[in-house]
Design a protein around this motif. Sequence first.
Motif, PDB file in Angstrom:
ATOM      1  N   GLU A 271      -8.010 -13.291  -3.311  1.00 59.22           N
ATOM      2  CA  GLU A 271      -7.730 -12.121  -3.985  1.00 59.22           C
ATOM      3  C   GLU A 271      -6.116 -11.773  -4.218  1.00 59.22           C
ATOM      4  O   GLU A 271      -5.640 -11.353  -5.312  1.00 59.22           O
ATOM      5  CB  GLU A 271      -7.950 -10.916  -2.938  1.00 59.22           C
ATOM      6  CG  GLU A 271      -9.555 -10.781  -2.853  1.00 59.22           C
ATOM      7  CD  GLU A 271     -10.209 -10.301  -3.941  1.00 59.22           C
ATOM      8  OE1 GLU A 271      -9.580  -9.510  -4.838  1.00 59.22           O
ATOM      9  OE2 GLU A 271     -11.275 -10.889  -4.234  1.00 59.22           O
TER      10      GLU A 271
ATOM     11  N   GLN B 186       1.030  -1.300  -0.122  1.00 62.03           N
ATOM     12  CA  GLN B 186      -0.035  -0.108  -0.078  1.00 62.03           C
ATOM     13  C   GLN B 186       0.938   1.189   0.004  1.00 62.03           C
ATOM     14  O   GLN B 186       0.388   2.173  -0.722  1.00 62.03           O
ATOM     15  CB  GLN B 186      -0.961  -0.242   1.190  1.00 62.03           C
ATOM     16  CG  GLN B 186      -1.823   1.247   1.171  1.00 62.03           C
ATOM     17  CD  GLN B 186      -2.885   1.031   2.525  1.00 62.03           C
ATOM     18  OE1 GLN B 186      -3.076   0.061   2.899  1.00 62.03           O
ATOM     19  NE2 GLN B 186      -3.279   2.317   2.677  1.00 62.03           N
TER      20      GLN B 186
ATOM     21  N   ARG C 218      -5.849   3.397  -6.879  1.00 60.26           N
ATOM     22  CA  ARG C 218      -6.864   3.776  -6.064  1.00 60.26           C
ATOM     23  C   ARG C 218      -7.758   2.431  -5.726  1.00 60.26           C
ATOM     24  O   ARG C 218      -8.201   2.176  -4.516  1.00 60.26           O
ATOM     25  CB  ARG C 218      -7.755   4.780  -6.342  1.00 60.26           C
ATOM     26  CG  ARG C 218      -6.967   6.051  -6.385  1.00 60.26           C
ATOM     27  CD  ARG C 218      -7.796   7.293  -6.762  1.00 60.26           C
ATOM     28  NE  ARG C 218      -7.922   7.530  -8.188  1.00 60.26           N
ATOM     29  CZ  ARG C 218      -7.344   8.058  -9.085  1.00 60.26           C
ATOM     30  NH1 ARG C 218      -6.108   8.421  -8.859  1.00 60.26           N
ATOM     31  NH2 ARG C 218      -7.467   8.087 -10.636  1.00 60.26           N
ATOM     32  N   ASN C 219      -7.984   1.623  -6.731  1.00 60.42           N
ATOM     33  CA  ASN C 219      -8.482   0.312  -6.640  1.00 60.42           C
ATOM     34  C   ASN C 219      -7.900  -0.453  -5.954  1.00 60.42           C
ATOM     35  O   ASN C 219      -8.591  -1.320  -5.011  1.00 60.42           O
ATOM     36  CB  ASN C 219      -8.761  -0.258  -8.149  1.00 60.42           C
ATOM     37  CG  ASN C 219      -9.639   0.589  -9.043  1.00 60.42           C
ATOM     38  OD1 ASN C 219     -10.456   1.319  -8.456  1.00 60.42           O
ATOM     39  ND2 ASN C 219      -9.466   0.333 -10.242  1.00 60.42           N
ATOM     40  N   LEU C 220      -6.377  -0.584  -5.950  1.00 57.19           N
ATOM     41  CA  LEU C 220      -5.606  -1.636  -5.305  1.00 57.19           C
ATOM     42  C   LEU C 220      -5.808  -1.184  -3.842  1.00 57.19           C
ATOM     43  O   LEU C 220      -5.649  -2.248  -3.026  1.00 57.19           O
ATOM     44  CB  LEU C 220      -4.210  -1.639  -5.697  1.00 57.19           C
ATOM     45  CG  LEU C 220      -3.858  -2.364  -6.942  1.00 57.19           C
ATOM     46  CD1 LEU C 220      -2.582  -2.297  -7.303  1.00 57.19           C
ATOM     47  CD2 LEU C 220      -4.075  -3.951  -6.601  1.00 57.19           C
ATOM     48  N   LYS C 221      -5.802   0.260  -3.529  1.00 58.58           N
ATOM     49  CA  LYS C 221      -5.955   0.683  -2.032  1.00 58.58           C
ATOM     50  C   LYS C 221      -7.071   0.038  -1.315  1.00 58.58           C
ATOM     51  O   LYS C 221      -6.962  -0.414  -0.231  1.00 58.58           O
ATOM     52  CB  LYS C 221      -5.785   2.121  -1.941  1.00 58.58           C
ATOM     53  CG  LYS C 221      -5.840   2.628  -0.564  1.00 58.58           C
ATOM     54  CD  LYS C 221      -5.743   4.103  -0.393  1.00 58.58           C
ATOM     55  CE  LYS C 221      -5.795   4.535   1.100  1.00 58.58           C
ATOM     56  NZ  LYS C 221      -5.988   5.964   1.214  1.00 58.58           N
ATOM     57  N   GLN C 222      -8.291  -0.078  -1.996  1.00 55.87           N
ATOM     58  CA  GLN C 222      -9.357  -0.372  -1.509  1.00 55.87           C
ATOM     59  C   GLN C 222      -9.087  -1.909  -1.110  1.00 55.87           C
ATOM     60  O   GLN C 222      -9.603  -2.408  -0.131  1.00 55.87           O
ATOM     61  CB  GLN C 222     -10.703   0.006  -2.577  1.00 55.87           C
ATOM     62  CG  GLN C 222     -11.007   1.247  -2.408  1.00 55.87           C
ATOM     63  CD  GLN C 222     -11.000   2.119  -1.312  1.00 55.87           C
ATOM     64  OE1 GLN C 222     -11.709   1.485  -0.436  1.00 55.87           O
ATOM     65  NE2 GLN C 222     -10.369   3.032  -1.050  1.00 55.87           N
ATOM     66  N   ILE C 223      -8.598  -2.596  -1.969  1.00 56.49           N
ATOM     67  CA  ILE C 223      -8.706  -4.203  -1.931  1.00 56.49           C
ATOM     68  C   ILE C 223      -7.408  -4.500  -0.837  1.00 56.49           C
ATOM     69  O   ILE C 223      -7.973  -5.095   0.078  1.00 56.49           O
ATOM     70  CB  ILE C 223      -7.912  -4.766  -3.139  1.00 56.49           C
ATOM     71  CG1 ILE C 223      -8.901  -4.650  -4.347  1.00 56.49           C
ATOM     72  CG2 ILE C 223      -7.508  -6.144  -2.771  1.00 56.49           C
ATOM     73  CD1 ILE C 223      -8.363  -5.160  -5.519  1.00 56.49           C
TER      74      ILE C 223
ATOM     75  N   GLU D  37      -5.141   5.391 -11.953  1.00 58.05           N
ATOM     76  CA  GLU D  37      -6.502   4.581 -11.052  1.00 58.05           C
ATOM     77  C   GLU D  37      -6.530   3.342 -10.537  1.00 58.05           C
ATOM     78  O   GLU D  37      -6.842   3.301  -9.498  1.00 58.05           O
ATOM     79  CB  GLU D  37      -7.391   4.848 -12.412  1.00 58.05           C
ATOM     80  CG  GLU D  37      -9.196   4.462 -11.559  1.00 58.05           C
ATOM     81  CD  GLU D  37     -10.118   4.702 -12.586  1.00 58.05           C
ATOM     82  OE1 GLU D  37     -11.217   4.084 -12.418  1.00 58.05           O
ATOM     83  OE2 GLU D  37     -10.030   5.107 -13.727  1.00 58.05           O
ATOM     84  N   LEU D  38      -5.663   2.594 -11.001  1.00 52.50           N
ATOM     85  CA  LEU D  38      -5.509   1.315 -10.510  1.00 52.50           C
ATOM     86  C   LEU D  38      -4.926   1.142  -9.324  1.00 52.50           C
ATOM     87  O   LEU D  38      -5.340   0.426  -8.574  1.00 52.50           O
ATOM     88  CB  LEU D  38      -4.200   0.542 -11.625  1.00 52.50           C
ATOM     89  CG  LEU D  38      -3.790  -0.932 -11.005  1.00 52.50           C
ATOM     90  CD1 LEU D  38      -5.091  -1.823 -11.092  1.00 52.50           C
ATOM     91  CD2 LEU D  38      -2.847  -1.528 -11.680  1.00 52.50           C
TER      92      LEU D  38
ATOM     93  N   TYR E 218      -0.457   6.738  -6.722  1.00 50.87           N
ATOM     94  CA  TYR E 218      -1.731   7.350  -6.757  1.00 50.87           C
ATOM     95  C   TYR E 218      -2.133   8.171  -7.846  1.00 50.87           C
ATOM     96  O   TYR E 218      -3.256   8.634  -8.212  1.00 50.87           O
ATOM     97  CB  TYR E 218      -2.178   8.177  -5.724  1.00 50.87           C
ATOM     98  CG  TYR E 218      -2.215   7.159  -4.357  1.00 50.87           C
ATOM     99  CD1 TYR E 218      -3.414   6.203  -4.169  1.00 50.87           C
ATOM    100  CD2 TYR E 218      -1.292   7.073  -3.186  1.00 50.87           C
ATOM    101  CE1 TYR E 218      -3.446   5.433  -3.214  1.00 50.87           C
ATOM    102  CE2 TYR E 218      -1.402   6.113  -2.327  1.00 50.87           C
ATOM    103  CZ  TYR E 218      -2.335   5.227  -2.344  1.00 50.87           C
ATOM    104  OH  TYR E 218      -2.453   4.523  -1.174  1.00 50.87           O
TER     105      TYR E 218
END
Length: 161
Positions: free
Chosen positions: A108, A66, A77-82, A74-75, A71
């Motif tokens: 995952e 993380q 930001r998606n990885l951060k949520q995962i 966009e990827l 940042y």
Amino acid sequence: TNTMTAEKKNEYTLRIAGANSTGLCVILYEMTITYIEDALEAWKKGNAEEMKKNARCALDCIEEMQNNLHYEYELARNLKQIYLFMKKQLRLAIINGQVEGLNTVIKELVSLKNAYDSIMEYDKSPAVMSNTQAVLTGMTYGKNSTWDSLTTECGSRGYKV
């Protein structure tokens, strides 16, 4: 089982020394999966402390991933949520002994690792670390036993001087 033994740690260390950034992601995913598998195995055996220790190691790996997100994409930001989801599941295991979500985390991680594996064949960027030690495998004078020897090409051991 794919336990995080001292030998496994040495193997990861050698791979890290020669990996590019995509390779480092794959290695981190593999390490995290191994730690979570070890945590689940310890839990099955009734060893809560060992489970927590391995879950903390997995948590540290995900923190590292993380912290290295870019940042501007966009990827990321998606990885951060995962990663936040994964960290929550690991914390539930550590704090409350709720390990049920860890199998989902492994799935995952395997999915992400496989995605980076497929990118690796196209990523021809150089290793992240330079001036690392060369690893030589040769024969000893004994009965056909192999030995691994780290020889220093220069004294800086991974750091440019």
